[in-house]
Scaffold this motif. Structure first.
Motif, PDB file in Angstrom:
ATOM      1  N   GLY A  77       7.644  64.303 -22.993  1.00 22.69           N
ATOM      2  CA  GLY A  77       9.006  63.837 -22.752  1.00 22.69           C
ATOM      3  C   GLY A  77       9.460  64.174 -21.349  1.00 22.69           C
ATOM      4  N   VAL A  78      10.491  63.466 -20.887  1.00 20.99           N
ATOM      5  CA  VAL A  78      11.077  63.708 -19.569  1.00 20.99           C
ATOM      6  C   VAL A  78      12.579  63.847 -19.751  1.00 20.99           C
ATOM      7  CG1 VAL A  78      11.447  62.782 -17.255  1.00 20.99           C
ATOM      8  CG2 VAL A  78       9.266  62.410 -18.397  1.00 20.99           C
ATOM      9  N   GLU A  79      13.118  64.971 -19.280  1.00 17.78           N
ATOM     10  CA  GLU A  79      14.551  65.218 -19.332  1.00 17.78           C
ATOM     11  C   GLU A  79      15.124  64.934 -17.945  1.00 17.78           C
ATOM     12  OE1 GLU A  79      16.609  69.294 -19.734  1.00 17.78           O
ATOM     13  OE2 GLU A  79      16.217  68.609 -21.787  1.00 17.78           O
ATOM     14  N   VAL A  80      16.109  64.059 -17.870  1.00 21.29           N
ATOM     15  CA  VAL A  80      16.674  63.607 -16.603  1.00 21.29           C
ATOM     16  C   VAL A  80      18.034  64.259 -16.403  1.00 21.29           C
ATOM     17  CG1 VAL A  80      17.372  61.580 -15.271  1.00 21.29           C
ATOM     18  CG2 VAL A  80      15.487  61.409 -16.883  1.00 21.29           C
ATOM     19  N   ASP A  81      18.224  64.904 -15.249  1.00 19.40           N
ATOM     20  CA  ASP A  81      19.493  65.547 -14.912  1.00 19.40           C
ATOM     21  C   ASP A  81      20.344  64.568 -14.109  1.00 19.40           C
ATOM     22  OD1 ASP A  81      21.518  67.360 -14.470  1.00 19.40           O
ATOM     23  OD2 ASP A  81      20.461  68.440 -12.887  1.00 19.40           O
ATOM     24  N   ILE A  82      21.462  64.134 -14.696  1.00 12.70           N
ATOM     25  CA  ILE A  82      22.368  63.182 -14.052  1.00 12.70           C
ATOM     26  C   ILE A  82      23.733  63.864 -13.922  1.00 12.70           C
ATOM     27  CG2 ILE A  82      23.343  60.861 -14.143  1.00 12.70           C
ATOM     28  CD1 ILE A  82      21.076  60.149 -16.080  1.00 12.70           C
ATOM     29  N   PRO A  83      23.975  64.609 -12.832  1.00  8.98           N
ATOM     30  CA  PRO A  83      25.218  65.373 -12.728  1.00  8.98           C
ATOM     31  C   PRO A  83      26.471  64.541 -12.471  1.00  8.98           C
ATOM     32  CG  PRO A  83      23.906  65.694 -10.770  1.00  8.98           C
ATOM     33  CD  PRO A  83      23.089  64.879 -11.716  1.00  8.98           C
ATOM     34  N   ALA A  84      26.361  63.405 -11.785  1.00  8.21           N
ATOM     35  CA  ALA A  84      27.564  62.630 -11.442  1.00  8.21           C
ATOM     36  C   ALA A  84      27.309  61.140 -11.645  1.00  8.21           C
ATOM     37  CB  ALA A  84      27.971  62.898 -10.009  1.00  8.21           C
ATOM     38  N   GLY A  85      27.612  60.655 -12.820  1.00 10.03           N
ATOM     39  CA  GLY A  85      27.522  59.219 -13.083  1.00 10.03           C
ATOM     40  C   GLY A  85      26.113  58.674 -13.049  1.00 10.03           C
ATOM     41  N   SER A  86      25.741  58.021 -11.945  1.00 12.78           N
ATOM     42  CA  SER A  86      24.438  57.360 -11.885  1.00 12.78           C
ATOM     43  C   SER A  86      23.466  58.034 -10.925  1.00 12.78           C
ATOM     44  CB  SER A  86      24.620  55.902 -11.469  1.00 12.78           C
ATOM     45  OG  SER A  86      25.170  55.850 -10.168  1.00 12.78           O
ATOM     46  N   TYR A  87      23.829  59.172 -10.357  1.00 11.96           N
ATOM     47  CA  TYR A  87      22.955  59.893  -9.432  1.00 11.96           C
ATOM     48  C   TYR A  87      21.974  60.765 -10.217  1.00 11.96           C
ATOM     49  CZ  TYR A  87      21.523  63.461  -6.096  1.00 11.96           C
ATOM     50  OH  TYR A  87      20.780  64.318  -5.333  1.00 11.96           O
ATOM     51  N   VAL A  88      20.684  60.568  -9.989  1.00 10.37           N
ATOM     52  CA  VAL A  88      19.658  61.366 -10.667  1.00 10.37           C
ATOM     53  C   VAL A  88      19.240  62.496  -9.735  1.00 10.37           C
ATOM     54  CG1 VAL A  88      17.339  61.353 -11.641  1.00 10.37           C
ATOM     55  CG2 VAL A  88      18.839  59.401 -12.001  1.00 10.37           C
ATOM     56  N   ARG A  89      19.494  63.735 -10.142  1.00 12.54           N
ATOM     57  CA  ARG A  89      19.196  64.903  -9.310  1.00 12.54           C
ATOM     58  C   ARG A  89      17.762  65.384  -9.501  1.00 12.54           C
ATOM     59  NH1 ARG A  89      19.021  70.203 -10.495  1.00 12.54           N
ATOM     60  NH2 ARG A  89      19.190  71.624  -8.762  1.00 12.54           N
ATOM     61  N   SER A  90      17.353  65.514 -10.764  1.00  9.76           N
ATOM     62  CA  SER A  90      16.034  66.077 -11.027  1.00  9.76           C
ATOM     63  C   SER A  90      15.485  65.560 -12.347  1.00  9.76           C
ATOM     64  CB  SER A  90      16.106  67.612 -11.068  1.00  9.76           C
ATOM     65  OG  SER A  90      16.893  68.036 -12.157  1.00  9.76           O
ATOM     66  N   ILE A  91      14.187  65.803 -12.535  1.00 11.50           N
ATOM     67  CA  ILE A  91      13.541  65.500 -13.806  1.00 11.50           C
ATOM     68  C   ILE A  91      12.776  66.737 -14.253  1.00 11.50           C
ATOM     69  CG2 ILE A  91      13.341  63.026 -13.347  1.00 11.50           C
ATOM     70  CD1 ILE A  91      10.337  63.526 -12.793  1.00 11.50           C
ATOM     71  N   ARG A  92      12.679  66.901 -15.556  1.00  9.16           N
ATOM     72  CA  ARG A  92      11.895  67.998 -16.131  1.00  9.16           C
ATOM     73  C   ARG A  92      10.872  67.369 -17.061  1.00  9.16           C
ATOM     74  NH1 ARG A  92      15.284  72.640 -18.245  1.00  9.16           N
ATOM     75  NH2 ARG A  92      15.549  72.722 -16.027  1.00  9.16           N
ATOM     76  N   VAL A  93       9.597  67.537 -16.732  1.00  8.21           N
ATOM     77  CA  VAL A  93       8.512  66.905 -17.477  1.00  8.21           C
ATOM     78  C   VAL A  93       7.935  67.908 -18.467  1.00  8.21           C
ATOM     79  CG1 VAL A  93       6.281  65.741 -17.278  1.00  8.21           C
ATOM     80  CG2 VAL A  93       7.983  65.471 -15.466  1.00  8.21           C
ATOM     81  N   SER A  94       7.976  67.571 -19.757  1.00 12.27           N
ATOM     82  CA  SER A  94       7.392  68.410 -20.806  1.00 12.27           C
ATOM     83  C   SER A  94       6.005  67.879 -21.125  1.00 12.27           C
ATOM     84  CB  SER A  94       8.243  68.367 -22.070  1.00 12.27           C
ATOM     85  OG  SER A  94       9.527  68.839 -21.802  1.00 12.27           O
ATOM     86  N   THR A  95       5.020  68.779 -21.106  1.00 10.25           N
ATOM     87  CA  THR A  95       3.649  68.394 -21.394  1.00 10.25           C
ATOM     88  C   THR A  95       3.113  69.185 -22.577  1.00 10.25           C
ATOM     89  OG1 THR A  95       2.687  70.054 -19.922  1.00 10.25           O
ATOM     90  CG2 THR A  95       3.219  67.916 -18.950  1.00 10.25           C
TER      91      THR A  95
END
Length: 152
Positions: A77-95
């Motif tokens: 899975g991939v967890e996407v950090d979206i702090p302000a509306g549509s801006y993607v700051r980071s991703i966290r990849v679970s393996t």
């Protein structure tokens, strides 16, 4: 990125997350390359590039020392950090093999779109926002305070 071949790798190595030096290339074709910092060590982020290709994700450090290769089959899975509306700051990849790997990315919107096409929307989730939950808590307490005042 140069294009490499995978003929010399065994089946077991193709399904693992690589982290040692002098790696073979994971992807035959690279679709997207974005600037990224990885947080393998939480105190010292390592700048580099994150490449998304036909076989998985590849991170290469700018210093030339260190890389991470994650085949599509290893990603849970991939967890996407979206702090302000549509801006993607980071991703966290679970393996399956390692703890979650976090990457702060420069072009997150296009990266998430490409990840969705490879992994499917069901493996993409949004990260809970600490700021949003704190604001909601404060708003609820203020509303509760004024409701109690009116009742008196």
């Amino acid at each position: 990125m140069r294009k490499g071949t995978l003929e010399d790798l065994t089946e077991k190595e193709r399904d693992a997350v690589f982290t040692q030096e002098d790696s073979p290339e994971l992807n035959h074709h690279v679709e997207l390359v974005v600037r990224a910092n990885t947080f393998v060590n939480p105190l010292f982020p390592k700048p580099g590039t994150l490449a998304l290709g036909d076989r998985g994700l590849e991170y290469r450090a700018d210093s030339g020392r260190g890389y991470i290769q994650i085949p599509w089959t290893s990603i849970e899975g991939v967890e996407v950090d979206i702090p302000a509306g549509s801006y993607v700051r980071s991703i966290r990849v679970s393996t399956k093999e390692t703890r979650p790997l976090e990457f702060v990315v420069s072009d997150g919107k296009n990266l998430v779109r490409a990840l969705g096409s490879h992994l499917g929307r069901e493996k993409l989730t949004t990260a809970p926002q600490n700021v949003q939950s704190a604001v909601r808590t404060i708003q609820n307490r203020i509303k509760g305070f004024f409701k109690n005042r009116k009742a008196e």
